[in-house]
Design a protein around this motif. Structure first.
Motif, mmCIF file in Angstrom:
data_model
loop_
_atom_site.group_PDB
_atom_site.id
_atom_site.type_symbol
_atom_site.label_atom_id
_atom_site.label_comp_id
_atom_site.label_asym_id
_atom_site.label_seq_id
_atom_site.Cartn_x
_atom_site.Cartn_y
_atom_site.Cartn_z
ATOM 1 N N ILE A 100 34.476 -10.111 29.682
ATOM 2 C CA ILE A 100 34.675 -9.241 30.832
ATOM 3 C C ILE A 100 35.852 -9.756 31.642
ATOM 4 N N SER A 101 36.612 -8.838 32.212
ATOM 5 C CA SER A 101 37.739 -9.216 33.065
ATOM 6 C C SER A 101 37.951 -8.104 34.078
ATOM 7 N N ARG A 102 38.701 -8.435 35.117
ATOM 8 C CA ARG A 102 38.981 -7.423 36.130
ATOM 9 C C ARG A 102 40.420 -7.528 36.574
ATOM 10 N N ASP A 103 40.963 -6.385 36.946
ATOM 11 C CA ASP A 103 42.309 -6.303 37.500
ATOM 12 C C ASP A 103 42.157 -5.595 38.843
ATOM 13 N N ASN A 104 42.098 -6.377 39.902
ATOM 14 C CA ASN A 104 41.872 -5.792 41.221
ATOM 15 C C ASN A 104 43.032 -4.911 41.665
ATOM 16 N N ALA A 105 44.223 -5.168 41.164
ATOM 17 C CA ALA A 105 45.374 -4.327 41.519
ATOM 18 C C ALA A 105 45.225 -2.925 40.935
ATOM 19 N N LYS A 106 44.498 -2.830 39.844
ATOM 20 C CA LYS A 106 44.305 -1.527 39.192
ATOM 21 C C LYS A 106 42.898 -0.982 39.410
ATOM 22 N N ASN A 107 42.083 -1.692 40.193
ATOM 23 C CA ASN A 107 40.703 -1.255 40.431
ATOM 24 C C ASN A 107 39.974 -0.978 39.122
ATOM 25 N N THR A 108 40.128 -1.875 38.199
ATOM 26 C CA THR A 108 39.573 -1.666 36.865
ATOM 27 C C THR A 108 38.932 -2.945 36.338
ATOM 28 N N VAL A 109 37.812 -2.770 35.683
ATOM 29 C CA VAL A 109 37.151 -3.861 34.975
ATOM 30 C C VAL A 109 37.129 -3.499 33.494
ATOM 31 N N TYR A 110 37.339 -4.503 32.672
ATOM 32 C CA TYR A 110 37.379 -4.302 31.235
ATOM 33 C C TYR A 110 36.240 -5.059 30.554
ATOM 34 N N LEU A 111 35.808 -4.537 29.433
ATOM 35 C CA LEU A 111 34.866 -5.251 28.588
ATOM 36 C C LEU A 111 35.429 -5.232 27.170
ATOM 37 N N GLN A 112 35.959 -6.362 26.762
ATOM 38 C CA GLN A 112 36.465 -6.503 25.409
ATOM 39 C C GLN A 112 35.303 -6.867 24.511
ATOM 40 N N MET A 113 35.055 -6.036 23.525
ATOM 41 C CA MET A 113 33.919 -6.226 22.633
ATOM 42 C C MET A 113 34.441 -6.485 21.221
ATOM 43 N N ASN A 114 34.210 -7.678 20.746
ATOM 44 C CA ASN A 114 34.638 -8.063 19.398
ATOM 45 C C ASN A 114 33.431 -8.267 18.501
ATOM 46 N N SER A 115 33.676 -8.290 17.217
ATOM 47 C CA SER A 115 32.618 -8.527 16.229
ATOM 48 C C SER A 115 31.402 -7.647 16.505
ATOM 49 N N LEU A 116 31.659 -6.392 16.686
ATOM 50 C CA LEU A 116 30.572 -5.477 17.042
ATOM 51 C C LEU A 116 29.544 -5.382 15.930
ATOM 52 N N LYS A 117 28.315 -5.202 16.348
ATOM 53 C CA LYS A 117 27.184 -5.104 15.429
ATOM 54 C C LYS A 117 26.480 -3.761 15.641
ATOM 55 N N PRO A 118 25.757 -3.291 14.647
ATOM 56 C CA PRO A 118 25.019 -2.033 14.827
ATOM 57 C C PRO A 118 24.076 -2.064 16.028
ATOM 58 N N GLU A 119 23.529 -3.228 16.342
ATOM 59 C CA GLU A 119 22.613 -3.314 17.483
ATOM 60 C C GLU A 119 23.333 -3.218 18.825
ATOM 61 N N ASP A 120 24.663 -3.186 18.821
ATOM 62 C CA ASP A 120 25.414 -2.952 20.041
ATOM 63 C C ASP A 120 25.522 -1.458 20.356
ATOM 64 N N THR A 121 25.068 -0.630 19.449
ATOM 65 C CA THR A 121 25.119 0.812 19.662
ATOM 66 C C THR A 121 24.303 1.201 20.881
ATOM 67 N N ALA A 122 24.933 1.900 21.811
ATOM 68 C CA ALA A 122 24.281 2.274 23.064
ATOM 69 C C ALA A 122 25.264 3.088 23.897
ATOM 70 N N VAL A 123 24.745 3.640 24.972
ATOM 71 C CA VAL A 123 25.613 4.181 26.018
ATOM 72 C C VAL A 123 25.877 3.056 27.001
ATOM 73 N N TYR A 124 27.129 2.806 27.276
ATOM 74 C CA TYR A 124 27.536 1.728 28.172
ATOM 75 C C TYR A 124 27.926 2.310 29.529
ATOM 76 N N PHE A 125 27.390 1.692 30.569
ATOM 77 C CA PHE A 125 27.654 2.110 31.946
ATOM 78 C C PHE A 125 28.273 0.953 32.717
#
Length: 128
Positions: free
Chosen positions: A69-94
């Protein structure tokens, strides 16, 4: 107040995705931002959370070492970099937000606790 999550999609196991949470209408830099996910029939799970100024980061055990997870306060944005994804990561993300300091008498039990604002989710589907 608006939080908009984006970046979801259909990927294969082992692939990567980067989710973005764009915020507006509040003092973004003063807010903790959390990522949550939910699958049908199950409760919402806190995935990752980042504090306001100090940028302390928290992860669910199931995603440690794979998500960042990271944030850029200048852009009012938070990021979630997801690597090595697995089938159990399947979901709606909020993404969700709450102030770093609550109203008088209000305490928070964790970074994930007490979210005031919620955005619409973005679907992440990981095929095996």
């Amino acid at each position: 107040v608006q939080l908009q999550a984006s970046g979801g999609g259909l990927v294969q196991s082992g692939d990567s995705l980067r989710l973005s949470c764009a915020a507006s209408g509040f003092s973004f830099a003063d807010y903790y931002i959390g990522w949550f996910r939910q699958v049908p029939g199950k409760g919402r799970e806190g995935v990752s959370c980042i504090s306001s100024i100090a940028g302390a980061k928290y992860y669910a055990d199931s995603v440690k070492g794979r998500f960042t997870i990271s944030r850029d306060n200048a852009k009012n944005t938070v990021y979630l970099q997801m690597n090595s994804l697995k089938p159990e990561d399947t979901a709606v993300y909020f993404c969700a937000a709450r102030p770093s300091v609550g109203p008088p008498g209000k305490t928070y039990s964790s970074c994930y606790d007490g979210m005031d604002f919620w955005g619409r989710g973005t679907q992440v589907t990981v095929s095996s």
